[in-house]
Design an enzyme around this catalytic site. Structure first.
Site, PDB file in Angstrom:
ATOM      1  N   HIS A  89      61.535  92.764  66.746  1.00  0.00           N
ATOM      2  CA  HIS A  89      62.960  92.979  66.501  1.00  0.00           C
ATOM      3  C   HIS A  89      63.183  93.424  65.060  1.00  0.00           C
ATOM      4  CE1 HIS A  89      62.480  88.755  65.234  1.00  0.00           C
ATOM      5  NE2 HIS A  89      63.725  88.666  64.798  1.00  0.00           N
TER       6      HIS A  89
ATOM      7  N   GLU B 193      57.849  87.592  62.158  1.00  0.00           N
ATOM      8  CA  GLU B 193      57.871  86.171  62.544  1.00  0.00           C
ATOM      9  C   GLU B 193      56.678  85.823  63.429  1.00  0.00           C
ATOM     10  OE1 GLU B 193      62.680  85.342  62.272  1.00  0.00           O
ATOM     11  OE2 GLU B 193      61.787  85.664  64.237  1.00  0.00           O
TER      12      GLU B 193
END
Ligand SMILES: [Fe+2]
Length: 287
Positions: free
Chosen positions: A193, A240
């Protein structure tokens, strides 16, 4: 002796907290995501972990850009949250396991990881949302946590290889911990993302699939990617995935994927849920 029963990887998008608060788990938009946790609930009911070591990244609640440790380990008896401005209810304090925290801290420093030790630590949605997803209703009160924060926000970030090694150090430390605990590890965030800039909304299904495939039994293959490569392939916030790498590193036995759910998009993120079982090598060879 303590042992690591397995790991769960989960996205941690704030909008999930709003969906839980509004009871939208069965809405058409949310159902494909939330149903990915049905298996997780069964697995946790069977495996009954006592403690979850949660690898996550803080988004500005406890650490800000002025002081941002590469790795920070919580050593508290409880972890509070606070309003981050997402319009979701503030989670109640989650119990810690300070004794296990200090054991991990000693082992990590002995292993030459220069961590920050936090005897007070606010945990943000990157901890509270995966805990709420895995332990819905009041079940979250059955688990204690040790939060391990990894900087995925302010460059330079630690490499995937370094995070894998951090996880391995944590895994070895748990195995040397005398109390008879069932420990799970959690990696939160991701997958691909990007929240802003020209590529806002960027999702890379192929790279996500590669990450989910390789993390099971070839994490070293992923460790060859540089942070620059990960930003390119997974988006600026796709880094992440570092949390997933640390989670995988802590699984020191025979690792098997027992569950995977992948759904695009949740908010503007590729939402993925994975459960990896960790069997002791000797037990696996005997089977
Ligand atoms: Fe995040």
């Amino acid at each position: 002796m303590a042992r690591i029963i397995g790991g769960v990887a989960s996205t941690h998008v704030p909008a999930i907290g709003k969906a839980i608060a509004d009871n939208k788990q069965n809405d058409p938009y949310w159902r494909p995501f939330f149903q990915g946790f049905d298996y997780v609930h069964k697995w946790l009911a069977r495996e009954k972990p006592d403690v979850a070591i949660v690898f996550y990244n803080d988004h500005g609640l406890n650490f800000f850009l002025d002081k941002l440790p590469t790795f920070a380990v919580g050593a508290a008896d409880e972890y509070r949250s606070e309003d981050e401005g997402w319009g979701i209810p503030v989670a109640r304090a989650i119990k810690g396991d300070a004794d296990l925290s200090w054991h991990l801290i000693n082992a990590l420093v002995a292993d030459e990881f220069d961590i920050t030790i936090c005897q007070e630590m606010l945990v943000d949605h990157a901890v509270t949302i995966p805990i709420a997803l895995m332990f819905p209703g009041e079940r979250w009160q059955t688990i204690r946590i040790v939060p391990v924060s990894i900087n995925t926000v302010q460059h330079p970030l630690p490499s995937l290889k370094r995070c894998l090694k951090l996880g391995r150090s944590v895994g070895r430390a748990v195995e040397s911990y005398k109390p008879d605990l069932r420990v799970m590890v959690v990696g939160t965030g991701g997958l691909s993302h990007q929240l802003d800039g020209k590529r806002a909304g960027f999702i890379n299904k192929e790279f996500d699939r590669l990450c989910m495939d390789k993390i099971v039994d070839e994490p070293e293959a992923l460790a060859r990617y540089s942070i620059h490569d990960v930003v390119e392939e997974a988006g600026a916030q796709g880094v992440e995935f570092l949390n997933w790498m640390a989670m995988r590193g802590a699984l020191t036995g025979y690792v098997k994927e027992v569950h995977r759910n992948y759904h695009i998009p949740i908010s503007n993120t590729a939402a993925a849920t994975v459960v990896l079982e960790n069997a002791p090598i000797a037990q696996h060879q005997a089977a």
